[in-house]
Design an enzyme around this catalytic site. Structure first.
Site, PDB file in Angstrom:
ATOM      1  N   ARG A  86       0.834  -1.198   0.000  1.00  0.00           N
ATOM      2  CA  ARG A  86       0.000   0.000   0.000  1.00  0.00           C
ATOM      3  C   ARG A  86       0.879   1.262   0.000  1.00  0.00           C
ATOM      4  NH1 ARG A  86      -1.899  -1.521   5.928  1.00  0.00           N
ATOM      5  NH2 ARG A  86      -0.286  -0.465   7.155  1.00  0.00           N
ATOM      6  N   GLU A  90       2.517   3.048   1.758  1.00  0.00           N
ATOM      7  CA  GLU A  90       3.217   3.204   3.030  1.00  0.00           C
ATOM      8  C   GLU A  90       4.660   2.722   2.836  1.00  0.00           C
ATOM      9  OE1 GLU A  90       0.545   2.508   6.178  1.00  0.00           O
ATOM     10  OE2 GLU A  90       2.018   2.917   7.721  1.00  0.00           O
ATOM     11  N   GLU A 121      -1.053  -8.468   8.573  1.00  0.00           N
ATOM     12  CA  GLU A 121      -1.031  -7.380   9.552  1.00  0.00           C
ATOM     13  C   GLU A 121      -2.052  -7.620  10.668  1.00  0.00           C
ATOM     14  OE1 GLU A 121      -2.068  -3.645   7.759  1.00  0.00           O
ATOM     15  OE2 GLU A 121      -1.205  -2.501   9.407  1.00  0.00           O
TER      16      GLU A 121
END
Ligand code: BGC
Length: 880
Positions: free
Chosen positions: A460, A462, A742
């Site tokens: 993503r 990030e 996650e």
């Protein structure tokens, strides 16, 4: 046979570009037992024949075989040096010489080249790329040619039309304002006497491309640039240097767009044939300009560059219920897809990369948030092409073929998994297939997230070097791969990016500070959260333990101390607090809709500060900094006293009834000795309340099984480890994961997804359980007093649900093996102890020894049966 198996120089095989003489580590091998080095000899020469020896240590009486320093002789820049070693042992044997080499780079940082660009500052926010080129002549017979290269952005380098090296995403991501790595290449075979051409393509990368979830561009500067210096050594002893300067020319390249998160658009119609070869008419090319910068930030590449580590052919090419054509590569990874295709000018191939299929088997893109992860190729004159993108990478298992000329065939696509090219060091195999898959997933969590920096996730918008994630996973990673140089680079940047007060940024390299004032969450603070910032102390200490190299403590000591002092200065009555804390991030005991676990911040801050302070004291002791030992020991005692008075009641139970509070208290040794058993019982009760499930987050999970098994709850640790319904490590495995998720329920039992705003399927943090598997199930444990496994323990904890567990670890001294099988109540343990080390075998669960080929006597104490052995292979059978 007594031999030297390998020599490592500064933790690398044959390093190139060193600024000073490397330290030597050699691995010895022997078929005898209890073999130890008694003497070593090192020689240094410029020639492989060692006719002219520049340094000869003669035989030195010493058992040191790791990180041996060469004396302070000055070396020449851009020169190949051969180094050889031989060794004598305590059995009157001598090895043959073992030879290796290294190449120096700048010796006193005398780079004269300029950072060149064709961009001007008005090109803010552009994510185009450009070519640059230079022709030069080499007029004499060439002996060797070395090329230094780096960029503000990313570069691909070419000599006479051929790409140099196969590294990806060079020069990597560092705290660019303080630290810019350059690579040195041996291009002797690529440069000819006569006409030569250097070419490079420059992309924006992490330097200038939009980055972070706010997608700020130009984080480090608004012009991408390239720097290159070619050092030619002629056969007659003379030298030539060709560096990037205003005589170079540049042109936009066919990579119309490139971005780390979003992908790449390549328009082959823009290609310039032979742009990197001699004789091109470059009249239409722009003159480059130079970008001024402080050359003191230039540093040689000290870690393994990113490279392709494995290739995956699609397992399947299929159509989803919604009609999308999808490639399944069978493994979640960071990488690039190479495609072979045929088409005509203007045809477009578009691929969208993603990690998971939704409940109905359709393409699921939502968890990528703003990251487009899209590659577009537009055909030019060539009808038949092979294309691999350059300045981006994708986190994916699947790719949707959005557009394609004709019908795609699975065979036309190959996924190239990329990762920092570290050597594999550890293996684990057990009789439980799900556990083996979990270990595979942990390894692939590492592979996908060690793309030059340790990232939280690779898909993503990030992909940042979150310190907490890095910290919890550091020990697990250091078992699986040789991570010394990789983490050393990360910690160098951590120290650079620390605040003036010693605060540690949440992410390293720090791109959050100063850029997130508009963000509700991060405007509360971009540095110094408990368990995250402690990376500054926990990671160097872990590396010292695993690799035994004091250098990492020396290099990080000030940074470690600054972090401890930061906490001290922000303490009131020995409990510190500061701005934004993540606590036990994403724990399942959080309130509905919250990411913050139920364990209060003050407990997380206090427990971690006690732990880090203790590790800092250990580091101070190791370096002989006794004033610090005295001062911080006193301080540590006060934190612990405060912690015990605040978080334990009169009966010794914890006042905070969360699993994580109990875990960190036990693991960080914050429970009074007499209450440990009771607190461990309490932890088991808390587990029982959840039907045996964990409800912990980032900070509690890594140590859960250790907190149990170190306190007599071995069965309970295994019970927890082997759970396979939600939430558990094996739940993900049962759901088909190929990396670590996650969230415990990233994909729920009914196939629906956790919220798309934060649902990575490649997030190694919970993979930190690997550490318990290595240290407790396999049982290979370092001795803190003898770091680097010079003396170590083999102390496996067995469980009847496994019929075998096999593990190996390549240490600085050689390979340790610990294999056990369990049959009819008897454990057969086979171990291998490297030459020049000693091992204490500790059999905590042994009732009696049934059979053994160890000559030394077993001693029984509180810890079970134990015996110390020298190097060699041993077998021991004991009843449990
Ligand atoms: C990251 C985490 C990180 C956390 C801290 C997330 O967005 O993905 O892994 O540690 O933020 O808050």
């Amino acid at each position: 046979m007594f031999t030297i198996e390998t020599i490592q120089l500064d933790h690398q095989q044959t390093p190139i570009g060193l600024g000073s003489l490397p330290k030597l580590t050699w691995v010895l091998k022997s078929d005898k037992r209890a073999v130890a080095q008694t003497d070593y000899q090192i020689q240094l020469s410029k020639g492989l024949d060692f006719e002219e020896v520049l340094y000869d240590s003669l035989y030195v009486k010493s058992s040191q075989s790791i990180h041996v320093e060469l004396p302070g002789i000055s070396c020449e820049a851009f020169t190949k040096y051969f180094v050889r070693v031989r060794v004598k042992n305590n059995k009157n044997e001598e090895t043959a010489w073992q030879t290796t080499y290294f190449v120096t780079g700048y010796v006193n940082n005398q780079c004269n080249a300029s950072m060149i660009t064709i961009e001007d500052s008005s090109q803010l926010n552009n994510e185009e790329t450009f070519y640059t080129r230079k022709e030069f002549r080499a007029n004499k017979e060439i002996e060797s040619v070395y090329c230094v290269a780096t960029a503000f952005g990313l570069y691909n380098l070419y000599f006479n039309g051929e790409q140099v090296g196969d590294y990806k995403l060079t020069p990597g991501w560092t705290s660019y304002k303080n630290n810019l790595m350059y690579q040195v290449y041996d291009v002797s075979e690529m440069v000819e006497k006569g006409n030569n051409t250097i070419g490079a393509i420059i992309g924006t990368g992490w330097y200038k491309g939009s980055l972070g979830f706010s997608r700020n561009a130009n984080m480090y500067g608004d012009q991408a640039g390239f720097l290159c210096e070619v050092h030619i050594n002629y056969a007659d002893g003379s030298h030539d240097v060709i560096g990037s300067d205003e005589t170079w020319v540049g042109h936009l390249s066919p990579i119309l767009f490139s971005n780390i998160y979003d992908g790449e658009i390549y328009d082959a119609r823009m290609e310039i044939a032979d742009w990197h070869r001699w004789g091109l008419n470059s009249q239409s090319w722009a003159k480059v300009s130079t970008i001024a910068f402080d050359k003191n930030i230039l540093r040689p590449q000290i870690c393994e560059p990113v490279e392709v580590i494995e290739q995956f052919k699609p397992k399947e090419l299929f159509k989803t219920p919604e009609g999308d054509v999808v490639l399944d590569f069978g493994q979640n990874m960071s990488g690039l897809v190479q495609m072979s295709a045929e088409g005509k000018k203007g045809d477009v191939i578009e691929l969208n990369y993603f990690e998971a299929l939704d409940k109905d088997g359709n393409v699921y893109l939502d968890n990528l948030r703003g990251a487009k992860q899209t590659i577009q190729y537009i055909f030019g004159d060539d009808e038949s092409i092979v294309y691999l993108p350059s300045f981006t990478f994708q986190g994916f298992r699947y790719a949707r073929i959005k557009t394609y000329p004709g019908t795609p065939k699975a065979d036309d696509f190959v996924a190239m998994a990329i990762s920092s090219g570290m050597e594999s060091t550890g293996t684990i195999e057990t009789s439980n297939a799900d556990v083996n898959q979990l270990m595979h997933n942990i390894l692939w969590g590492l592979n996908g997230n060690f793309v030059d920096i340790p990232t939280d996730c690779p898909q993503r918008d990030e992909r940042l070097g979150w310190t907490g994630d890095a910290q919890v996973f550091c020990r697990t990673a250091s078992y699986l791969k040789n991570c010394y140089n990789f983490y050393k680079k990360y910690l160098t940047d951590l120290a650079f990016d620390q605040t003036d007060e010693g605060g540690v940024p949440h992410v390293v390299p720090d791109i959050l500070t100063g850029n997130y004032d508009h963000d509700d969450f991060l405007s509360q603070g971009t540095d110094s959260a408990a368990g995250w910032a402690d990376a500054a102390v926990i990671m160097p200490w872990t590396l010292y333990q695993v690799y035994g190299d004091e250098e990492i403590l020396l290099a990080q000591y000030d940074s470690m101390k600054a972090w401890i002092d930061f906490m001290r200065h922000h303490s009131e009555d020995y409990i510190w607090s500061y701005k934004l804390q993540f606590g036990d991030w994403v724990a399942l005991d959080a309130e509905e809709g919250s990411y913050f676990g139920a364990t209060p911040n003050e407990l997380m801050c206090a427990s971690y500060s006690a732990y880090s302070t203790q590790l800092f004291i250990n580091a101070a002791k190791a370096l002989g900094n006794y004033e610090d030992v005295v001062f911080y020991s006193d301080y540590h005692e006060k934190i612990v006293n405060k912690y015990q008075s605040k978080f334990f009641d009169a009966k010794g139970h914890m006042t905070v009834q969360t699993q994580t509070a109990h875990i960190v208290s036990l693991y960080f040794d914050l429970v009074p000795e007499e209450n440990k058993e009771m607190v461990a019982d309490d932890l088991v009760h808390l587990l029982d309340k959840e039907d045996g499930h964990l409800v912990t987050g980032f900070l509690g999970t890594p140590y859960f099984c250790s907190a149990l098994s170190q306190n007599g709850k071995v069965k309970e640790a295994y019970d927890l480890f082997l759970k396979d319904d939600f939430p558990s490590w094996l739940y993900q495995v049962k759901m088909g994961a190929t990396t670590i998720w996650e969230h415990w329920d990233g994909i729920k039992p009914d196939g629906s997804m956790w919220s798309p705003d934060m649902n990575s399927f490649n997030h190694y943090a919970y993979g930190a359980i690997g550490e318990w598997v290595q240290r407790s199930m396999v049982g290979i444990e370092v001795d803190e007093q003898n770091p680097g496994y010079r003396h170590f323990y083999i102390q496996p904890l067995v469980d009847s649900r496994f019929s075998y567990v096999k593990g190996s670890l390549m240490t600085q001294f050689g390979e340790i093996k610990s294999n056990w099988t369990l049959e009819d109540g008897n454990v057969k343990l086979s171990i291998s102890v490297p030459v020049n080390t000693n091992c204490t075998i500790v059999l905590k669960q042994a009732k009696e020894v049934v059979d053994s080929d160890i000559t030394g006597a077993m001693v029984r104490n509180n810890n079970g049966l134990s015996v110390c052995v020298g190097s060699g292979m041993y077998n021991i059978t004991f009843a449990v």
